[in-house]
Design a protein around this motif. Sequence first.
Motif: not given
Length: 458
Positions: A1-5, A79-83, A120-122
């Motif tokens: 899940m991407a980190d909102k921060k 891209i996977r990590d960042a919201y 993106a996974d979300g």
Amino acid sequence: MADKKHILCIGAGYVGGPTMAMIAAKCPDYTVTVADINEERIAAWNSDTLPIYEPGLDALVKQCRGKNLFFTADAISAIRDAYIIFVSVNTPTKRFGTGAGKAANLQYWERCARIIAENADGPRIVVEKSTLPVRAAEMIHKILQANSNGFEFHVLSNPEFLAEGTAIKDLENPDRVLIGSMRTPDGHEAMQTLVDIYARWVPREKILTTNVWSSEMSKLIANAMLAQRISSMNSVSALCERTGADVREVSRAVGMDSRIGAKFLRPGVGFGGSCFKKDILNLVYLCETYNLPEVAAYWEQVVKMNEYQERRFAERIVRSMFNTISGKNITMFGFAFKADTGDTRESPAIYIAKMLLEENANLTIYDPKALENAKKDLDGYENVRFCNDPYEAAKDAHAVAVVTEWQEFAEYDYRKIFSLMAKPAFIFDGRNILDHNALFELGFEVYPLGCQELTHLK
Ligand code: NAD
Ligand code: UDX
């Protein structure tokens, strides 16, 4: 899940690098990653010699790099990590096909949208940081949704107003931050996420929220109106040279009207930089697309006046030097499109240099920061040399032409420069930064811009 921060910015250029460094500095609890396909550029961002020169940038990057600011060539992992994903890639004028010479080339942006959607996974917030045509967000949203794995993307417009040379100051204390969003509950929530980031250091009343199209439009219009003021004063400079009025006095008198204001009324050799011309042409194309030819012609004249001013400066040099510069040595002080940057994109210096070379002059170019770019811009031209020392550059010159408003040019020992030059020694001040009376007293033939020359040759 991407980190909102976790924030990602795709595009580590003049905008992406400084903007993200500022966000990282102001939001130490966020992770900020800046990605670029240009590996050399990323290596430079990770080194002691940053890829761009900007006062204050080195210190800001050093403060955050390796802590919460990272530069990488691997956009996909980020891209996977960042919201929150900013896209700040270049949007140059299209050089082929429909709209060639005017429309913005959106191919780099579109490529980013596809990569984001595929990886993106979300859900993600995708922020337009590049300058884009109005309604680009609609196209971007469609591409994102068509390629997504079923996740929702929220597209925001957050154009950047920084100017090169003052980028850090502008980012630290902006006149306003503009955020455009879709008028939906989701769009509003995405907008609030971005507002909360900027509100860490920008007073809330300076954070302006609008609909997406107004935001995209405002960026184009802000640049068009700034450039329009310069073209207006440049047109007046031509009239002043004929009539005996002094454009500096006119500019001051006009700018003291509080309804007009004093800024951006400096006439010169023409505006340069990667933005003004491109964005006005983008606006012109937009008007043509919406079948508004009168509106298109109105804005296009700002660019035409700029080209006239560049040409006029070179022609004045030739005319004043007894109608020939063939075989004469001309030294250009400055090559950057403005002071305090090494950037030469669309610099008037490029056009002026080429016009002088076509007249068979021998050119010597000195610039404190832009020599490497100048070499690339004039690659393939003969009779041009690049010099690291202004006095050596002026040696045996028949004329010196000031093309960039570097403060150091006003501080040189012009008695020494006069003694080094061939006589009569001409000086063309394309930025009006020198002390013209003092130069005349020293023996120079002085050609300020937008007023009559001071000459001993009558
Ligand atoms: P730039 O050319 O300096 O940087 C753009 C970067 O994007 C380049 O390093 C390029 O390699 C990278 N890039 C392109 N495609 C990519 C991809 N698919 N994946 C990863 N990286 C990619 O441009 P800039 O001056 O930073 O301008 C960026 C945008 O901001 C433009 O739309 C411009 O109009 C706008 N803008 C610029 C300024 C300015 O002063 N330069 C100010 C305001 C707005
Ligand atoms: C411009 C806009 O100012 C900025 O808000 C936007 O985000 C990007 O485009 P920039 O091109 O970096 O910024 O520099 P700017 O200070 O606007 O100067 C542009 C050109 O206009 C330079 O060549 C400068 O020398 C010239 N200029 C500026 C003048 O000739 N006269 C002036 O009075 C002001």
